[in-house]
Design an enzyme around this catalytic site. Structure first.
Site, PDB file in Angstrom:
ATOM      1  N   ALA A   1       0.869  -1.190   0.000  1.00  0.00           N
ATOM      2  CA  ALA A   1       0.000   0.000   0.000  1.00  0.00           C
ATOM      3  C   ALA A   1       0.904   1.238   0.000  1.00  0.00           C
ATOM      4  CB  ALA A   1      -0.971  -0.002   1.175  1.00  0.00           C
TER       5      ALA A   1
ATOM      6  N   HIS B   1       7.042   5.809   1.433  1.00  0.00           N
ATOM      7  CA  HIS B   1       7.858   4.658   1.029  1.00  0.00           C
ATOM      8  C   HIS B   1       8.780   5.036  -0.136  1.00  0.00           C
ATOM      9  CE1 HIS B   1       4.147   2.506   2.604  1.00  0.00           C
ATOM     10  NE2 HIS B   1       5.108   1.975   3.330  1.00  0.00           N
TER      11      HIS B   1
ATOM     12  N   LYS C   1       8.217   7.881  10.920  1.00  0.00           N
ATOM     13  CA  LYS C   1       6.862   7.875  11.478  1.00  0.00           C
ATOM     14  C   LYS C   1       6.756   6.755  12.522  1.00  0.00           C
ATOM     15  CE  LYS C   1       3.106   6.422   9.412  1.00  0.00           C
ATOM     16  NZ  LYS C   1       2.567   5.478  10.423  1.00  0.00           N
ATOM     17  N   ASP C   2       7.367   5.617  12.185  1.00  0.00           N
ATOM     18  CA  ASP C   2       7.411   4.503  13.143  1.00  0.00           C
ATOM     19  C   ASP C   2       8.679   4.651  13.974  1.00  0.00           C
ATOM     20  OD1 ASP C   2       5.028   2.945  12.336  1.00  0.00           O
ATOM     21  OD2 ASP C   2       6.065   2.938  10.425  1.00  0.00           O
TER      22      ASP C   2
HETATM   23  O1  PAF Z   1       7.058  -0.479   9.035  1.00  0.00           O
HETATM   24  C1  PAF Z   1       6.521  -1.433   8.438  1.00  0.00           C
HETATM   25  O2  PAF Z   1       5.862  -1.276   7.394  1.00  0.00           O
HETATM   26  C2  PAF Z   1       6.671  -2.833   8.995  1.00  0.00           C
HETATM   27  O3  PAF Z   1       6.653  -2.840  10.371  1.00  0.00           O
HETATM   28  C3  PAF Z   1       7.932  -3.558   8.449  1.00  0.00           C
HETATM   29  C4  PAF Z   1       9.204  -2.901   8.914  1.00  0.00           C
HETATM   30  C5  PAF Z   1       7.890  -3.599   6.933  1.00  0.00           C
HETATM   31  C6  PAF Z   1       7.949  -5.001   8.958  1.00  0.00           C
HETATM   32  O4  PAF Z   1       6.823  -5.718   8.535  1.00  0.00           O
END
Ligand code: PAF
Length: 279
Positions: free
Chosen positions: A32, A37, A149-150
């Site tokens: 998605a 990304h 963000k994460d």
């Molecule tokens: O950040 C994400 O999209 C997910 O946690 C990752 C790092 C791809 C692991 O599934």
């Protein structure tokens, strides 16, 4: 651009590239894809000879089966987007390919997983550790790129890399936002119109809080953030925390040394959004 679905194909192709002396940049994703990304892919292209992107919705990191079921899956569109930024290899495996047998490993991230996302989503970071370590073993990258963000995830991955002695440089990239300030997220596509319109209030609040921070204590500013976000009837704050950017130690007083990051998780209807800002 090559799109591969099996581990064997991936490992063979990467081994050949490595024999030719090529460096590998890796961007793990759950698909998605959005501009956030793509910014990671662009960064990887700048810093590596070959860029590998994985697209895999990892079941072991979802503690809520409903969340896993509704997570958006848009592989065809993802492949087109990755072509447009000249990605070299897309790895889109099945669940069986990644987990031929259940992964029973238990990671110990200690304090780092005891707060915020770790506290609210039990088992989440264990699942992240399982999949990211498997992907690191297959891709064997020189550098791996993660979005800020994460933020807690980035801190935990850096810790895991040290713990497991991976020779991989983890590069944290800035949050990409919509023009209205909403942090780009795959989950944004799940928001209905009302919630989408109101979700930018989260980042606007964080920005205001940053400018008010010098006038208030830590406890007061956290309360202020919760009240300000919840003033919007479409939003409901799950947590606000202000932490050190490397140790995640919860800030109690502004006089503590180190860079501080304010982190929030907010429900916009059924959709859970996270965001953060460096104070
Ligand atoms: O950040 C994400 O999209 C997910 O946690 C990752 C790092 C791809 C692991 O599934």
């Amino acid at each position: 651009m090559r799109v591969l679905n099996t581990r064997n194909e991936l490992v063979n192709l990467i081994n050949n590239q490595k024999k030719e002396g090529k460096t590998i940049g890796f961007v793990p994703t759950m698909g998605a894809l959005h501009e956030g990304h793509l910014s990671l892919v662009k960064e990887s292209k700048k810093n590596s000879d070959i860029t590998v992107v994985s697209v895999f919705v990892n079941p072991t990191q979802f503690n809520d089966p409903e969340d896993l079921k509704r997570y958006p899956r848009t592989l065809e569109q993802d492949v087109e987007l990755l072509k447009s930024v000249n990605c070299d290899i897309v790895f889109a495996p099945s669940v069986e390919e990644i987990y031929p047998e259940p992964d029973t490993r238990k990671f110990n991230f200690g304090y780092l997983e005891s707060i915020m996302e770790g506290a609210k989503r039990p088992g989440h970071f264990n699942g992240v550790g399982q999949v990211v370590s498997r992907l690191f073993d297959l891709v064997a990258p020189d550098k791996a790129f993660f979005g800020m963000k994460d933020f807690q995830q980035v801190v935990i991955i850096k810790y895991m890399v040290k713990q497991l002695k991976y020779n991989i440089e983890i590069i944290a990239c800035p949050i990409v936002r919509e023009e209205n300030g909403l942090a780009k997220s795959s989950r944004n596509t799940l928001l209905d119109e009302d919630h989408r319109k109101n979700a930018p209030h989260i980042y606007n609040t964080l920005k205001k809080a940053r400018s008010l921070a010098s006038e208030m204590g830590v406890k007061e500013i956290k309360e202020w953030i919760v009240n300000e976000i919840n003033r919007n009837p479409f939003l409901d704050t799950e947590y606000v925390e202000i932490v050190d950017d490397t140790t995640l130690k919860v800030t109690e007083d502004w006089s503590e040394p180190g860079t501080k990051v304010a982190c929030v998780a907010v429900y916009a209807g059924k959709i859970r959004l996270i965001d953060n800002i460096v104070f």
